[in-house]
Write a protein that holds these residues in place. Structure first.
Motif, PDB file in Angstrom:
ATOM      1  N   VAL A 678      -4.565 -20.621 -38.344  1.00 61.81           N
ATOM      2  CA  VAL A 678      -4.911 -22.076 -38.269  1.00 61.81           C
ATOM      3  C   VAL A 678      -4.664 -22.693 -37.003  1.00 61.81           C
ATOM      4  N   MET A 679      -3.568 -21.901 -36.340  1.00 58.15           N
ATOM      5  CA  MET A 679      -3.309 -22.474 -34.660  1.00 58.15           C
ATOM      6  C   MET A 679      -4.505 -21.839 -33.748  1.00 58.15           C
ATOM      7  N   GLN A 680      -4.739 -20.773 -34.170  1.00 58.56           N
ATOM      8  CA  GLN A 680      -5.993 -19.998 -33.284  1.00 58.56           C
ATOM      9  C   GLN A 680      -7.147 -21.092 -33.596  1.00 58.56           C
ATOM     10  N   CYS A 681      -7.344 -21.493 -34.449  1.00 54.94           N
ATOM     11  CA  CYS A 681      -8.645 -22.481 -34.685  1.00 54.94           C
ATOM     12  C   CYS A 681      -8.605 -23.647 -34.176  1.00 54.94           C
ATOM     13  N   PHE A 682      -7.173 -24.377 -34.173  1.00 56.02           N
ATOM     14  CA  PHE A 682      -7.217 -25.772 -33.747  1.00 56.02           C
ATOM     15  C   PHE A 682      -6.346 -25.791 -32.442  1.00 56.02           C
ATOM     16  N   GLY A 683      -5.726 -24.809 -31.994  1.00 57.90           N
ATOM     17  CA  GLY A 683      -4.943 -24.976 -30.793  1.00 57.90           C
ATOM     18  C   GLY A 683      -5.231 -24.000 -29.372  1.00 57.90           C
ATOM     19  N   TRP A 684      -5.575 -22.832 -29.856  1.00 55.47           N
ATOM     20  CA  TRP A 684      -5.387 -21.696 -28.773  1.00 55.47           C
ATOM     21  C   TRP A 684      -7.034 -21.500 -28.107  1.00 55.47           C
ATOM     22  N   ASP A 685      -7.895 -21.712 -29.104  1.00 55.17           N
ATOM     23  CA  ASP A 685      -9.194 -21.443 -28.574  1.00 55.17           C
ATOM     24  C   ASP A 685      -9.735 -22.249 -27.349  1.00 55.17           C
ATOM     25  N   ASP A 686     -10.358 -21.752 -26.184  1.00 59.63           N
ATOM     26  CA  ASP A 686     -10.673 -22.212 -25.058  1.00 59.63           C
ATOM     27  C   ASP A 686     -11.751 -23.226 -25.361  1.00 59.63           C
ATOM     28  N   MET A 687     -12.467 -23.294 -26.424  1.00 60.92           N
ATOM     29  CA  MET A 687     -13.669 -23.981 -26.725  1.00 60.92           C
ATOM     30  C   MET A 687     -13.483 -25.365 -27.308  1.00 60.92           C
ATOM     31  N   LEU A 688     -12.083 -25.301 -27.646  1.00 59.23           N
ATOM     32  CA  LEU A 688     -11.926 -26.601 -28.447  1.00 59.23           C
ATOM     33  C   LEU A 688     -11.556 -27.746 -27.205  1.00 59.23           C
ATOM     34  N   HIS A 689     -11.880 -28.900 -27.797  1.00 51.94           N
ATOM     35  CA  HIS A 689     -11.851 -30.186 -26.885  1.00 51.94           C
ATOM     36  C   HIS A 689     -10.377 -30.231 -26.613  1.00 51.94           C
ATOM     37  N   PRO A 690     -10.005 -30.741 -25.214  1.00 49.89           N
ATOM     38  CA  PRO A 690      -8.555 -30.969 -24.947  1.00 49.89           C
ATOM     39  C   PRO A 690      -8.048 -32.265 -25.736  1.00 49.89           C
ATOM     40  N   LEU A 691      -8.918 -33.125 -26.153  1.00 52.07           N
ATOM     41  CA  LEU A 691      -8.142 -34.086 -26.895  1.00 52.07           C
ATOM     42  C   LEU A 691      -7.853 -33.717 -28.085  1.00 52.07           C
ATOM     43  N   LEU A 692      -8.397 -32.771 -28.899  1.00 46.51           N
ATOM     44  CA  LEU A 692      -8.022 -32.102 -30.150  1.00 46.51           C
ATOM     45  C   LEU A 692      -6.599 -31.392 -30.015  1.00 46.51           C
ATOM     46  N   VAL A 693      -6.610 -30.649 -28.907  1.00 48.65           N
ATOM     47  CA  VAL A 693      -5.686 -29.846 -28.673  1.00 48.65           C
ATOM     48  C   VAL A 693      -4.230 -30.538 -28.313  1.00 48.65           C
TER      49      VAL A 693
END
Length: 1077
Positions: A678-693
């Motif tokens: 879950v952390m990989q999906c919502f915290g560590w992926d470089d494709m994630l929006h910074p606001l989300l992380v």
């Protein structure tokens, strides 16, 4: 107000209390041998025996005289005083006589020969009974008193003067009470023997006893007092029914209190009827329909007999709180009257008699809706919790509640009777259940349905919960299947209110939850279908939103989530979430957060080590499973959104913490390490929006103690890298409202990431911590490991900032990128000098400091260039493999920006704030400052540079701002300064050069040293040798200036200058040069 003499004495002097205890009511009165009654002296102990007819005749005369005063009374204010005192005296004489009769000793007669006095004494009880009967016939009943005299009950007194009618009316009250009191005492003194009125029996043939006369007068008095109360009730304002009492004045109030205590005492001691029995017998005919005319006349002049009955019973019950002395008390003295109240309730609720209503309340509040199940639950709870008597809630009930709510309160009290068993419920059950059938249910409006639900929740709370809940399900099933969404919302709220009631009693909610969840799933499917009209979908959100809010209240109210609450979470949510609009999705995700929070709030020993029973073991998993199945896939589909909401990140963090707590509850595709997945999906992926992380990561860091150490070890670098990326990219993405992301507004302390590691913006001081940690390490393997970890922290930092460099915007993002990377270069310089990190350093210098074009970069470079120069100077001095190349790059950077930021014309402010100068002159001297100045104090070529004045001003400022004392460093610009003095005659140039030269000479050859500085001598010697024969005069002019600063250095040069001069003269062959010599 002056009150009744008799009642006042009874209440204030405890006379009545002594009477009930069979003591002398007034032991201090009539102690003398004679007593003055009606103006005559009588022997105290024999007057009543010997002259009973006479004294009672005098009593009747005084009473008739007072009546004549009333008839002859005029409205002449001049006579008011005399009439008052005369009437008061007559009344006082009558009351005194009645008091004498009350305390006169009476004993049962004995058989055998007796003295004539004893014969008279034996006849006294019978004679007294006949006289009392005569008095009652004379005064009649209270209801028969003329209206003009009754009106004095409400008379506003002027001072202490009252008309004769006022005194006559209150004398009637005194007489009626005294007759009952004397008859009661007569029974006590006769030890229970019945006293007959022999003369009356002989004349009329009818029996007259002390008991019959007591009963007759008591019933007449109660009837008349009730009639007076009825007269007042007709004038009471509807909203003042509870605060308006049933008595006209204090005297009648005291008379009611005396009657209550007298009858309660006789009921306990003599086993006669209680006070409530007399009252109920009197009032019961008023509640019978059709109404039958009563001999008492009570039913002839009342506007609302049922309302009057409730009103009088209520106020009489309140008078039961007074003790024998007329003071309020806490303990209960008057027994309850539930038997009659039940009859009233049945009569009130009888459909043949109309609906239960309080006429003056109207319909205000009947249409009010309980917006949530908890509100409905609490409304029912308030109806079942009576206010304390006399409290504001009790006294204002008729103002704050409507007829229906008052009915529910009465119903709840009826069902909650002590020692009544299930009898009240059996009586009410059939009556209520039979009123609702298919036609009635389908005819219910929204307000009617809400009142239906409130009624059944009250019944469920006070009676058999399972039976009522089952009946409610059956009745709600009779509603039309196409009922409006608003009606569906009410139905669900009612069902959820019943579930709250099940929870309160610790009962399983599975059956109710399954019924409700099935209805929710059906509605969610219709909401999901694309064929559903937008207007219909908008209407359906009403019940769906109500379901979310209600289920949240159920979970928040549950003590341990062990009552099958998970049945409320079914596949309907999988259909609901994808069809939600933004505002609706916000509500749904808020609901999800509540679910996750409540599940995690279950004590850890229950979640991780549940009870031994198989059912209990499954409870936490049973609740977690539908959350993973119906919510997580939808969250996963939103993770790459360009407009992620804060609630998405909060919910994702909730699932992460849930994965730590209950890893076995996660689906198979997240195993074997669901939390990391879950952390990989919502915290560590470089494709994630910074606001989300930046919203997601703080949850985990703040709950790191509950994350099983998830922010340490292998995950540490991933956390830091994600945060680095978000800080750097925060200006690429804006919040929906155009503001910056949270990464730019918070400082996050992360002690779990690495020693003294603090990540913040704009300080970016984490680099300082990493650099310090690296510098303290001494073992090569540790330094190598730290370097590798630091590179993991930064990740592909140049990739993160590339959008700023390509677009040269936004400006704040460009400033952040340059400044953040500059912090790393400055504080990580020893680390970047290693072979592992050199490539990153080269890339930084070439991309950020030596770009092809400086357009749009001036502000970013001006603000951050000192960081880069200070870091590069250290890295160049420490690098073993690429030191030469780094020094060349450093010189290129200095040369490029020394010229770039120098103004064309001299500007003191521009020079003082030159970024290269700021880099070289730190507030606290460091080795990197000296190394940088060594690189700056280089003069390329022999020709004066462009903008010489500005360059010299820069050099002078550089020398002023530092306190270097190393001659090798200070003499670096000396040759150039000498050439400026030699070749340039511009005053500003010569002035600036002279000041700079002075600083160099003073610091290199302080006055405390005897010998001149060798480094200065070497430079001067070179200067002379280079310029002899070409600039002879200029060289000697420079030396003259230098001699003024330090003669010692020039004196040392004299032999050299002499030899040079001779050589020059020899070469020229012109003989001696007198001028130069």
């Amino acid at each position: 107000m002056v009150i009744t003499y008799c009642c006042r004495a009874n209440l204030e002097l405890m006379v009545f209390h002594r009477l009930l205890l069979r003591l002398d009511p007034a032991p201090a009165d009539f102690e003398g041998d004679t007593v003055d009654i009606f103006g005559f002296s009588w022997v105290t102990e024999t007057a009543l025996v010997e002259s009973i007819k006479l004294v009672f005749g005098l009593f009747r005369q005084k009473l008739l005289k007072l009546e004549m005063l009333v008839q002859s009374c005029s409205h002449d204010f001049g006579q008011a005083s005399s009439l008052h005192y005369e009437s008061e005296d007559l009344r006082h004489q009558c009351v005194l006589f009645l008091q004498y009769v009350k305390v006169f000793p009476i004993c049962p007669s004995e058989e055998g020969s007796r003295h004539p006095y004893e014969e008279l004494e034996a006849q006294l009880p019978s004679a007294l009974l006949e006289e009392l009967f005569g008095v009652t016939l004379l005064i009649g009943r209270l209801k028969d008193i003329p209206a003009n005299i009754q009106n004095t009950f409400i008379m506003q007194h002027q001072g202490k003067l009252f008309p004769p009618s006022w005194h006559l009316l209150h004398l009637h009250l005194d007489i009626h009470w005294s007759v009952l009191e004397i008859l009661h005492l007569l029974g006590q003194k006769m030890h229970g023997q019945v006293v007959y009125a022999h003369q009356f029996v002989n004349l009329t043939g009818e029996n007259l006893t002390n008991n019959s006369l007591f009963e007759e007068n008591l019933c007449n008095l109660l009837s008349d007092l009730t009639g007076l109360a009825m007269v007042k009730y007709n004038k009471v304002l509807p909203t003042e029914a509870l605060t308006s009492h049933h008595y006209h004045c204090t005297c009648t109030k005291e008379l009611w209190i005396l009657l209550i205590h007298l009858l309660e005492h006789r009921s306990k001691v003599l086993h006669t009827q209680s006070f409530w029995t007399y009252i109920n017998t009197l009032l019961r005919p008023l509640t019978v329909r059709p109404l039958v005319e009563q001999s008492s006349g009570l039913a002839t002049h009342c506007k609302d007999l049922m309302g009057f009955t409730w009103w009088l019973v209520t106020h009489l019950a309140m008078l039961g709180e007074y003790n024998h002395n007329g003071a309020l008390q806490n303990e209960k003295k008057l027994e309850d009257n539930w038997s009659f109240v039940r009859e009233l309730l049945r009569s009130t609720c009888d459909p043949k008699s109309g609906s239960f209503t309080v006429p003056w309340l109207g319909i205000s509040g009947l249409g009010s809706m309980c917006k949530t199940p908890m509100a409905l639950f609490e409304k029912a709870q308030s109806c079942c919790s009576p206010f304390p008597l006399g409290s504001p809630g009790h006294t204002q009930l008729y103002r704050s509640a409507n007829s229906f709510h008052i009915f529910l309160r009465v119903l709840a009290l009826y069902l909650a009777q002590d020692n009544a068993g299930s009898a009240p419920w059996r009586q009410i059950k059939g009556r209520v259940y039979s009123k609702f059938h298919q036609r009635r249910m389908q005819e219910l409006s929204e307000a009617g349905l809400m009142n239906f639900l409130l009624l059944f929740v009250v019944l469920a709370r006070q009676a058999e919960l399972e039976d009522v809940a089952s009946r409610v399900c059956d009745l709600l099933g009779l509603l039309p299947p196409d009922s409006p969404p608003a009606q569906r919302s009410l139905v669900w709220r009612g069902q959820l209110a019943l579930i709250l009631l099940f929870q309160e009693r610790g009962l399983d909610v599975g059956a109710q939850a399954s019924w409700l969840a099935a209805s929710f799933s059906k509605t969610a499917r219709e909401f999901y279908l694309k064929t559903t009209e937008p207007s219909r979908r908008l209407a359906l959100w009403g019940p769906l939103g109500a379901y979310l809010e209600g289920v949240a209240e159920v979970f928040e109210s549950s003590p341990g989530l062990g009552l099958s609450e998970e049945k409320l979470l079914n596949e309907g949510f999988s259909l609901l979430l994808p069809a939600c609009r933004q505002s609706e999705l916000s509500s749904a995700l808020g609901f999800l957060q509540i679910m996750l929070r409540e599940l995690r709030s279950v004590p850890p020993d229950v979640r991780l080590h549940p009870p031994s029973t198989s059912a209990a073991k499954e409870r936490p998993l049973a609740i977690a499973a539908p959350l993973w199945a119906h919510f997580f896939p939808f969250l996963h589909s939103l993770r790459l959104s360009n407009t992620p909401t804060a609630q998405l990140a909060d919910a994702a963090a909730g699932f992460t913490l849930l994965a730590f707590d209950l890893p076995s509850s996660a689906p198979q595709d997240l195993q074997p390490n669901p939390a990391r997945s879950v952390m990989q999906c919502f915290g560590w992926d470089d494709m994630l929006h910074p606001l989300l992380v930046t919203r997601y990561l703080p949850h985990l860091l703040q709950n790191s103690s509950g994350c099983g150490g998830g922010v340490s070890g292998p995950s540490q670098a991933l956390y830091v890298r994600a945060w680095f990326r978000c800080v750097l990219q925060q200006h690429i993405h804006k919040n929906p409202d155009g503001t910056e992301s949270r990464a730019g507004k918070r400082t996050l302390d992360t002690p779990h990431l690495c020693p003294k590691f603090k990540l913040s913006k704009p300080g970016f001081s984490s680099g300082c911590a990493v650099g310090r940690v690296y510098s303290r390490l001494q073992i090569l393997s540790e330094r190598t490991e730290m370097a590798a970890r630091a590179l993991d922290y930064t990740g592909d930092i140049m990739k993160y900032i590339k959008p700023y460099l390509v677009n040269k915007s936004p400006q704040e993002g460009l400033l952040m990128a340059y400044w953040a990377v500059g912090c790393l270069v400055k504080h990580w310089s020893p680390l970047l000098a290693t072979s592992k990190a050199q490539q990153l350093l080269f890339n930084i210098v070439n991309t950020l400091l030596l770009p092809n074009s400086l357009s749009g970069l001036d502000k970013a470079l001006r603000d951050s260039l000192p960081l880069y120069l200070q870091g590069l100077s250290i890295a160049a001095s420490m690098s073993q493999s690429q030191g030469i190349y780094l020094k060349k790059q450093l010189r290129d950077v200095i040369s490029k920006y020394l010229d770039h930021f120098l103004p064309a014309t001299l500007s003191i402010g521009a020079v003082a704030n030159h970024p290269v100068l700021l880099a070289a002159c730190e507030a606290t001297p460091t080795p990197r400052g000296g190394a940088l100045r060594r690189s700056i104090l280089q003069f390329k070529g022999h020709a004066p540079p462009p903008r010489l004045t500005t360059v010299l001003a820069f050099l002078l400022e550089l020398l002023r701002r530092n306190i270097d004392s190393d001659p090798a460093l200070l003499t670096m610009p000396l040759h150039s300064l000498l050439r400026c003095l030699m070749l340039v005659n511009e005053p500003q140039v010569r002035k600036t050069s002279t000041e700079a030269l002075k600083l160099v000479v003073e610091r290199c050859s302080p006055s405390t040293r005897e010998a001149p500085c060798d480094q200065i001598i070497t430079v001067l010697r070179s200067f002379v040798e280079e310029n002899e024969g070409v600039y002879d005069r200029q060289v000697y002019s420079v030396l003259e200036t230098l001699a003024l600063l330090d003669q010692r250095v020039v004196l040392v040069l004299i032999p050299i200058l002499s030899l040079s001069l001779r050589n020059t003269e020899h070469k020229r062959g012109l003989g001696k040069n007198t001028t130069l010599r």
